[in-house]
Scaffold this motif. Structure first.
Motif, PDB file in Angstrom:
ATOM      1  N   VAL A 165       0.836  -1.198   0.000  1.00  8.95           N
ATOM      2  CA  VAL A 165       0.000   0.000   0.000  1.00  8.95           C
ATOM      3  C   VAL A 165       0.876   1.255   0.000  1.00  8.95           C
ATOM      4  O   VAL A 165       0.608   2.210  -0.744  1.00  8.95           O
ATOM      5  N   ASP A 166       1.937   1.252   0.801  1.00  5.87           N
ATOM      6  CA  ASP A 166       2.841   2.403   0.840  1.00  5.87           C
ATOM      7  C   ASP A 166       3.521   2.619  -0.507  1.00  5.87           C
ATOM      8  O   ASP A 166       3.710   3.756  -0.954  1.00  5.87           O
ATOM      9  N   GLU A 167       3.897   1.521  -1.175  1.00  3.75           N
ATOM     10  CA  GLU A 167       4.519   1.639  -2.501  1.00  3.75           C
ATOM     11  C   GLU A 167       3.535   2.241  -3.499  1.00  3.75           C
ATOM     12  O   GLU A 167       3.900   3.094  -4.321  1.00  3.75           O
ATOM     13  N   LEU A 168       2.278   1.794  -3.444  1.00  6.95           N
ATOM     14  CA  LEU A 168       1.248   2.343  -4.327  1.00  6.95           C
ATOM     15  C   LEU A 168       1.088   3.841  -4.106  1.00  6.95           C
ATOM     16  O   LEU A 168       1.055   4.629  -5.066  1.00  6.95           O
ATOM     17  N   TYR A 198       3.247   5.897  -2.824  1.00  9.08           N
ATOM     18  CA  TYR A 198       4.450   6.618  -3.261  1.00  9.08           C
ATOM     19  C   TYR A 198       4.350   6.952  -4.747  1.00  9.08           C
ATOM     20  O   TYR A 198       4.603   8.097  -5.163  1.00  9.08           O
ATOM     21  N   HIS A 199       3.962   5.970  -5.556  1.00  5.92           N
ATOM     22  CA  HIS A 199       3.856   6.214  -7.000  1.00  5.92           C
ATOM     23  C   HIS A 199       2.698   7.156  -7.311  1.00  5.92           C
ATOM     24  O   HIS A 199       2.792   7.980  -8.229  1.00  5.92           O
ATOM     25  N   TYR A 200       1.611   7.036  -6.564  1.00  3.20           N
ATOM     26  CA  TYR A 200       0.486   7.946  -6.777  1.00  3.20           C
ATOM     27  C   TYR A 200       0.878   9.383  -6.446  1.00  3.20           C
ATOM     28  O   TYR A 200       0.418  10.328  -7.093  1.00  3.20           O
ATOM     29  N   ALA A 201       1.732   9.543  -5.442  1.00  2.00           N
ATOM     30  CA  ALA A 201       2.195  10.889  -5.073  1.00  2.00           C
ATOM     31  C   ALA A 201       2.931  11.552  -6.226  1.00  2.00           C
ATOM     32  O   ALA A 201       2.866  12.773  -6.399  1.00  2.00           O
ATOM     33  N   LYS A 202       3.646  10.761  -7.032  1.00  4.55           N
ATOM     34  CA  LYS A 202       4.338  11.333  -8.189  1.00  4.55           C
ATOM     35  C   LYS A 202       3.337  11.840  -9.221  1.00  4.55           C
ATOM     36  O   LYS A 202       3.590  12.841  -9.902  1.00  4.55           O
ATOM     37  N   ILE A 203       2.187  11.141  -9.336  1.00  3.71           N
ATOM     38  CA  ILE A 203       1.132  11.618 -10.235  1.00  3.71           C
ATOM     39  C   ILE A 203       0.585  12.944  -9.731  1.00  3.71           C
ATOM     40  O   ILE A 203       0.343  13.876 -10.506  1.00  3.71           O
ATOM     41  N   ALA A 204       0.392  13.044  -8.409  1.00  2.00           N
ATOM     42  CA  ALA A 204      -0.108  14.292  -7.819  1.00  2.00           C
ATOM     43  C   ALA A 204       0.869  15.435  -8.049  1.00  2.00           C
ATOM     44  O   ALA A 204       0.477  16.570  -8.354  1.00  2.00           O
ATOM     45  N   SER A 205       2.174  15.146  -7.930  1.00  2.00           N
ATOM     46  CA  SER A 205       3.184  16.166  -8.171  1.00  2.00           C
ATOM     47  C   SER A 205       3.170  16.621  -9.628  1.00  2.00           C
ATOM     48  O   SER A 205       3.264  17.817  -9.932  1.00  2.00           O
ATOM     49  N   LEU A 206       3.028  15.651 -10.544  1.00  2.00           N
ATOM     50  CA  LEU A 206       2.977  15.989 -11.971  1.00  2.00           C
ATOM     51  C   LEU A 206       1.736  16.813 -12.295  1.00  2.00           C
ATOM     52  O   LEU A 206       1.787  17.748 -13.097  1.00  2.00           O
ATOM     53  N   ALA A 207       0.615  16.473 -11.649  1.00  2.00           N
ATOM     54  CA  ALA A 207      -0.621  17.225 -11.885  1.00  2.00           C
ATOM     55  C   ALA A 207      -0.446  18.685 -11.487  1.00  2.00           C
ATOM     56  O   ALA A 207      -0.944  19.597 -12.161  1.00  2.00           O
ATOM     57  N   ASP A 208       0.278  18.932 -10.399  1.00  2.00           N
ATOM     58  CA  ASP A 208       0.581  20.313  -9.993  1.00  2.00           C
ATOM     59  C   ASP A 208       1.302  21.046 -11.113  1.00  2.00           C
ATOM     60  O   ASP A 208       0.926  22.145 -11.517  1.00  2.00           O
ATOM     61  N   ARG A 209       2.360  20.405 -11.612  1.00  2.00           N
ATOM     62  CA  ARG A 209       3.219  21.086 -12.588  1.00  2.00           C
ATOM     63  C   ARG A 209       2.549  21.231 -13.950  1.00  2.00           C
ATOM     64  O   ARG A 209       2.890  22.141 -14.706  1.00  2.00           O
ATOM     65  N   LEU A 210       1.618  20.318 -14.269  1.00  2.00           N
ATOM     66  CA  LEU A 210       0.913  20.416 -15.550  1.00  2.00           C
ATOM     67  C   LEU A 210      -0.250  21.394 -15.504  1.00  2.00           C
ATOM     68  O   LEU A 210      -0.876  21.666 -16.523  1.00  2.00           O
ATOM     69  N   ALA A 260      21.703  16.824   1.322  1.00  2.00           N
ATOM     70  CA  ALA A 260      20.704  16.303   0.380  1.00  2.00           C
ATOM     71  C   ALA A 260      19.672  15.436   1.096  1.00  2.00           C
ATOM     72  O   ALA A 260      18.466  15.553   0.848  1.00  2.00           O
ATOM     73  N   LEU A 261      20.120  14.549   1.986  1.00  2.00           N
ATOM     74  CA  LEU A 261      19.191  13.693   2.723  1.00  2.00           C
ATOM     75  C   LEU A 261      18.284  14.513   3.634  1.00  2.00           C
ATOM     76  O   LEU A 261      17.087  14.229   3.754  1.00  2.00           O
ATOM     77  N   ASN A 262      18.857  15.518   4.285  1.00  2.00           N
ATOM     78  CA  ASN A 262      18.052  16.386   5.154  1.00  2.00           C
ATOM     79  C   ASN A 262      16.983  17.122   4.350  1.00  2.00           C
ATOM     80  O   ASN A 262      15.837  17.272   4.796  1.00  2.00           O
ATOM     81  N   PHE A 263      17.357  17.610   3.173  1.00  2.00           N
ATOM     82  CA  PHE A 263      16.414  18.332   2.311  1.00  2.00           C
ATOM     83  C   PHE A 263      15.242  17.423   1.940  1.00  2.00           C
ATOM     84  O   PHE A 263      14.076  17.824   2.023  1.00  2.00           O
ATOM     85  N   LEU A 264      15.552  16.201   1.536  1.00  2.00           N
ATOM     86  CA  LEU A 264      14.510  15.252   1.142  1.00  2.00           C
ATOM     87  C   LEU A 264      13.554  15.006   2.311  1.00  2.00           C
ATOM     88  O   LEU A 264      12.332  15.039   2.142  1.00  2.00           O
ATOM     89  N   ARG A 265      14.114  14.756   3.490  1.00  2.00           N
ATOM     90  CA  ARG A 265      13.276  14.477   4.655  1.00  2.00           C
ATOM     91  C   ARG A 265      12.415  15.675   5.040  1.00  2.00           C
ATOM     92  O   ARG A 265      11.226  15.534   5.348  1.00  2.00           O
ATOM     93  N   TYR A 266      13.008  16.848   5.018  1.00  2.00           N
ATOM     94  CA  TYR A 266      12.294  18.079   5.374  1.00  2.00           C
ATOM     95  C   TYR A 266      11.142  18.329   4.391  1.00  2.00           C
ATOM     96  O   TYR A 266      10.026  18.667   4.808  1.00  2.00           O
ATOM     97  N   ALA A 267      11.407  18.146   3.104  1.00  2.00           N
ATOM     98  CA  ALA A 267      10.366  18.366   2.085  1.00  2.00           C
ATOM     99  C   ALA A 267       9.205  17.398   2.276  1.00  2.00           C
ATOM    100  O   ALA A 267       8.028  17.789   2.196  1.00  2.00           O
ATOM    101  N   PHE A 323      11.382  12.634  -3.853  1.00  2.00           N
ATOM    102  CA  PHE A 323      12.061  12.365  -5.121  1.00  2.00           C
ATOM    103  C   PHE A 323      13.200  11.359  -4.943  1.00  2.00           C
ATOM    104  O   PHE A 323      14.110  11.266  -5.767  1.00  2.00           O
ATOM    105  N   SER A 324      13.127  10.561  -3.864  1.00  2.00           N
ATOM    106  CA  SER A 324      14.230   9.649  -3.556  1.00  2.00           C
ATOM    107  C   SER A 324      14.460   8.621  -4.655  1.00  2.00           C
ATOM    108  O   SER A 324      15.609   8.255  -4.933  1.00  2.00           O
ATOM    109  N   HIS A 325      13.390   8.123  -5.290  1.00  2.00           N
ATOM    110  CA  HIS A 325      13.561   7.106  -6.325  1.00  2.00           C
ATOM    111  C   HIS A 325      13.990   7.709  -7.662  1.00  2.00           C
ATOM    112  O   HIS A 325      14.368   6.977  -8.568  1.00  2.00           O
ATOM    113  N   ASP A 326      13.920   9.020  -7.783  1.00  2.00           N
ATOM    114  CA  ASP A 326      14.346   9.658  -9.032  1.00  2.00           C
ATOM    115  C   ASP A 326      15.862   9.759  -9.130  1.00  2.00           C
ATOM    116  O   ASP A 326      16.418   9.848 -10.216  1.00  2.00           O
TER     117      ASP A 326
END
Length: 390
Positions: free
Chosen positions: A66-69, A71-83, A214-221, A231-234
Motif C-alpha cells: 500500500v505504501d509503494e502504491l 508513493y507512485h500515486y504521489a508522483k502523479i499528484a506532483s505531476l498534476a501540480d506542474r501540468l 541532500a538527505l536532510n532536504f529530502l526528509r524536510y520536504a 524524489f528519492s527514487h528519481d
C-alpha cells in the motif's frame, strides 16, 4: 464504454487502502479512477462491505504494498501540480521550485567529470534550501522579509528583501533539527570560503556534509509538505563503469592533506562541537566502503560491504553510528572508569606502544587536523595502561 472489471490485485490494494490507511470511498476512488476507467464509488463500498464472495475471499494487500502504491500515486499528484490541472498556490509552487533546484544540484554532484561539482552543489543547494525553508515559514504564517523598526518592508531595487538562509536558521518556526542547522552553517561557511579565495579541489573533503544536506532536504520536504515531494527514487544509484575495489581511482583512501579553505571552516565550525553534535548524521553522513572479508565497518554512519570482483555481488547497508572523542574527552572517560594516573604523557605513551592511530586499525581518525578516538581505541588504551601498572 465497457464496464470495468477489477483484477484481484486491484481489489487487494483497495482493501489495503481501506484497512491500513482508513481512507473513505471517495479517496480510494480518486486513486483508481481516471478518464478511461469507468469506475463507480459504489463498487468501492461493495468491496469495503464484502458484498460479493470474491471480495471476501481476496485479502487486503500488506502495508508495504500500500505504501509503494501511494508513493507512485504521489508522483502523479506532483505531476498534476506542474501540468496545471489545478491552480497551484504560491507555497506549493515554491516547494516545487526548491525540489527541482536540489535535484539539479544532486545530478551535477553525481557527475564525476565536473571538477567543481561540490561548489556547484553548494551554490544550488543553498538556493534550494532557502526556497524550501521560506515555503515552510510562509505556511506557518511567518513572512520571511526584513522589516524596519516601524514595520515597513526593507527594499532592494524596489523589491522586499527576503531573509537569507543564515538568518532563517535561527528562527524556531523553521523547525530544523540541530544537526540540520549545523550542516547548513557548514555548507554556507564553505560557500563563503571558496567563493573568492580558493581554487583547491574540495570534493573528497566535504562529501559527508553534502550527502547530509541532500538527505536532510529530502526528509524536510516530505515531512513538511507531503509525499508528493519525495524524489528519492528519481535519484538513486548512478551507473558505475569501473569495478568497485579498494584500488579504484575514485575511492577515498586514508587521510590526505586538507585544503586550506576546508581546514579553516573545520576549525571554525567543528572545534566548538560536542561529540554528539559532531557525530549527528544530520550534520555529516559518512559512508565507508570495506571489503566483505574484513567485516570491519567502524568508520561510517552507513557501511557498504561487497564481495570481491568476479564473485557473486553482495551489497549490504546498515547503520553504524560510532561516537568520536577528542583526547581530553577520552582521558576523562578513562578516569571515570577508574584508570589511575591518566595524563597526556601516559595517554600518548599507551597509544604509541601499539600504533593505535594507524588508520587500518579503526581505533582513531584524523578530522580537520584533530585526532578523534573511537570507544574501541579508548578501551585499547585502558587495557595497555592497566597492564603497565599491574
Amino acid at each position: 464504454m465497457a464496464k470495468l472489471h477489477l483484477s484481484d490485485r486491484e481489489i487487494s490494494l483497495i482493501k489495503g487502502l481501506l484497512t491500513h490507511k482508513g481512507m473513505n470511498d471517495q479517496q480510494v476512488l480518486a486513486v483508481f479512477s481516471y478518464l478511461d476507467r469507468n469506475m463507480n464509488h459504489r463498487e468501492i463500498a461493495q468491496i469495503r462491505r464484502g458484498d460479493k464472495p470474491r471480495y471476501v475471499a481476496i485479502a487486503a494487500a500488506p502495508l508495504a504494498e500500500v505504501d509503494e502504491l501511494l508513493y507512485h500515486y504521489a508522483k502523479i499528484a506532483s505531476l498534476a501540480d506542474r501540468l496545471g490541472f489545478c491552480e497551484m498556490d504560491p507555497i506549493t509552487a515554491k516547494v516545487h521550485k526548491a525540489v527541482e533546484i536540489m535535484k539539479t544540484a544532486i545530478m551535477v554532484y553525481n557527475n564525476n567529470m565536473i571538477v567543481t561539482r561540490s561548489e556547484t552543489f553548494i551554490v544550488l543547494g543553498v538556493i534550494a534550501w532557502t526556497y524550501l525553508v521560506h515555503a515552510h515559514l510562509e505556511a506557518q504564517s511567518v513572512d520571511p522579509i526584513y522589516r524596519t523598526p516601524d514595520g515597513t518592508d526593507v527594499l532592494i531595487d524596489g523589491k522586499p528583501k527576503y531573509w537569507e538562509l543564515t538568518y532563517c536558521l535561527g528562527r524556531p518556526e523553521a523547525a530544523l533539527t540541530k544537526g540540520m542547522i549545523n550542516n547548513l552553517r557548514y555548507i554556507i561557511a564553505i560557500r563563503n570560503e571558496v567563493e573568492h579565495r580558493s581554487y583547491e579541489d574540495i570534493n573528497a573533503e566535504i562529501q559527508s556534509k553534502i550527502q547530509a544536506a541532500a538527505l536532510n532536504f529530502l526528509r524536510y520536504a516530505k515531512e513538511k509538505f507531503g509525499p508528493k515531494f519525495d524524489f528519492s527514487h528519481d535519484l538513486a544509484f548512478t551507473i558505475q563503469l569501473q569495478a568497485l575495489t579498494l584500488g579504484s581511482p575514485n575511492m577515498i583512501k586514508g587521510v590526505g592533506l586538507v585544503s586550506k579553505s576546508v581546514a579553516a571552516v573545520n576549525a571554525l565550525i567543528e572545534e566548538p562541537m560536542s561529540p554528539g553534535d559532531f557525530n549527528d548524521p544530520d550534520y555529516a553522513f559518512r559512508v565507508h566502503v570495506t571489503p566483505k572479508v574484513t567485516n570491519n565497518a567502524k568508520n561510517a554512519d552507513q557501511a557498504v560491504t561487497y564481495n570481491p570482483v568476479g564473485s557473486n555481488i553482495e551489497i549490504a547497508i546498515k547503520q553504524v553510528e560510532r561516537p568520536k572523542f577528542r583526547q581530553k574527552e577520552a582521558m576523562e572517560r578513562l578516569e571515570a572508569e577508574g584508570v589511575p594516573h591518566v595524563t597526556s604523557h601516559t595517554f600518548q605513551k599507551a597509544w604509541k606502544s601499539k600504533n593505535l592511530k594507524n588508520p587500518g586499525k579503526g581505533m582513531a581518525i584524523l578530522l580537520g587536523g584533530v585526532w578523534f578516538w573511537y570507544q574501541e581505541g579508548i578501551d585499547a588504551i585502558k587495557e595497555i595502561m592497566l597492564a603497565g601498572q599491574g
